[in-house]
Write a protein that holds these residues in place. Structure first.
Motif, PDB file in Angstrom:
ATOM      1  N   ILE A  87      19.522  40.677  11.898  1.00  0.00           N
ATOM      2  CA  ILE A  87      18.929  41.824  11.819  1.00  0.00           C
ATOM      3  C   ILE A  87      19.904  41.923  10.433  1.00  0.00           C
ATOM      4  O   ILE A  87      21.607  41.328  10.112  1.00  0.00           O
ATOM      5  N   GLU A  88      18.998  43.084   9.642  1.00  0.00           N
ATOM      6  CA  GLU A  88      20.280  43.422   8.429  1.00  0.00           C
ATOM      7  C   GLU A  88      20.861  43.832   8.625  1.00  0.00           C
ATOM      8  O   GLU A  88      20.370  45.389   8.337  1.00  0.00           O
ATOM      9  N   ILE A  89      22.284  44.038   9.215  1.00  0.00           N
ATOM     10  CA  ILE A  89      23.229  44.980   8.883  1.00  0.00           C
ATOM     11  C   ILE A  89      25.096  44.761   7.814  1.00  0.00           C
ATOM     12  O   ILE A  89      24.933  43.569   8.306  1.00  0.00           O
ATOM     13  N   HIS A  90      25.410  45.869   8.357  1.00  0.00           N
ATOM     14  CA  HIS A  90      26.744  45.205   6.930  1.00  0.00           C
ATOM     15  C   HIS A  90      27.809  45.567   8.001  1.00  0.00           C
ATOM     16  O   HIS A  90      28.659  46.750   8.275  1.00  0.00           O
ATOM     17  N   PRO A  91      27.653  44.932   9.033  1.00  0.00           N
ATOM     18  CA  PRO A  91      29.374  45.865  10.738  1.00  0.00           C
ATOM     19  C   PRO A  91      30.732  45.468  10.661  1.00  0.00           C
ATOM     20  O   PRO A  91      30.701  44.009  10.052  1.00  0.00           O
ATOM     21  N   SER A  92      31.552  45.608  11.284  1.00  0.00           N
ATOM     22  CA  SER A  92      33.197  44.837  11.473  1.00  0.00           C
ATOM     23  C   SER A  92      33.425  43.523  11.872  1.00  0.00           C
ATOM     24  O   SER A  92      34.217  42.991  11.447  1.00  0.00           O
ATOM     25  N   TYR A  93      32.212  43.791  12.362  1.00  0.00           N
ATOM     26  CA  TYR A  93      32.044  42.284  12.870  1.00  0.00           C
ATOM     27  C   TYR A  93      31.234  40.868  13.027  1.00  0.00           C
ATOM     28  O   TYR A  93      29.913  40.914  12.166  1.00  0.00           O
ATOM     29  N   ASN A  94      31.417  39.971  13.105  1.00  0.00           N
ATOM     30  CA  ASN A  94      30.321  38.751  11.890  1.00  0.00           C
ATOM     31  C   ASN A  94      29.300  38.500  14.024  1.00  0.00           C
ATOM     32  O   ASN A  94      28.214  37.882  13.525  1.00  0.00           O
ATOM     33  N   LEU A  95      30.005  38.688  14.877  1.00  0.00           N
ATOM     34  CA  LEU A  95      28.454  38.894  15.851  1.00  0.00           C
ATOM     35  C   LEU A  95      28.582  39.955  16.629  1.00  0.00           C
ATOM     36  O   LEU A  95      29.435  40.019  17.351  1.00  0.00           O
ATOM     37  N   LEU A  96      28.056  39.497  17.681  1.00  0.00           N
ATOM     38  CA  LEU A  96      28.665  40.370  17.951  1.00  0.00           C
ATOM     39  C   LEU A  96      27.622  40.090  19.999  1.00  0.00           C
ATOM     40  O   LEU A  96      26.452  39.190  19.960  1.00  0.00           O
TER      41      LEU A  96
END
Length: 138
Positions: free
Chosen positions: A93-102
């Protein structure tokens, strides 16, 4: 004994490093509350996975805020955690989270893992089921 590596008190999530598609990926969130594994588009690009490996998915994700997020697609890659290696599917998905993977519940169950946020470790069984492997938080 298990708390020797951890600064107490804390309320940190469990964040580990894993080998994904033969690359070391840091800042991987282990999330037992997630029903899917999530890969941000930025991570997908940095892993240099070919776009043709993306498969369509018609299922939107629901974020914490209740908003629907349309996935770019699904991709299957090899994930290694200690001596356990599995092919895992990720929703890209096109997001910019604090993590590289979940990493979600399905992966946690496949590695027969028990995430312990207080201790900042995920305990897993070796493939033979006889010993425990610890994957320590970063």
């Amino acid at each position: 004994m298990d708390l020797l590596r951890v600064q107490i008190p804390h309320e940190d999530p469990l964040v580990v490093s894993l080998t994904v598609a033969e690359c070391l990926v840091r800042r991987v969130l282990v999330d037992p509350g997630s029903s899917v594994n999530v890969m941000p588009r930025d991570t997908f690009d940095r892993l240099e996975i070919k776009l043709k490996k993306l498969k369509p998915t018609g299922n939107p994700l629901l974020g914490f805020d209740g908003k629907r997020v349309e996935p770019i697609g699904m991709v299957e890659v090899e994930v290694q955690a200690a001596v356990r290696v599995f092919k895992e599917s990720f929703v890209v998905i096109e997001i910019h989270p604090s993590y590289n993977l979940l990493m979600g519940r399905g992966w946690i169950h496949r590695v027969q893992g028990v995430p312990l946020t207080l201790h900042q470790v995920m305990r897993c069984l070796r493939p033979d089921g006889n010993k425990v492997i610890d994957i320590h938080g970063d």
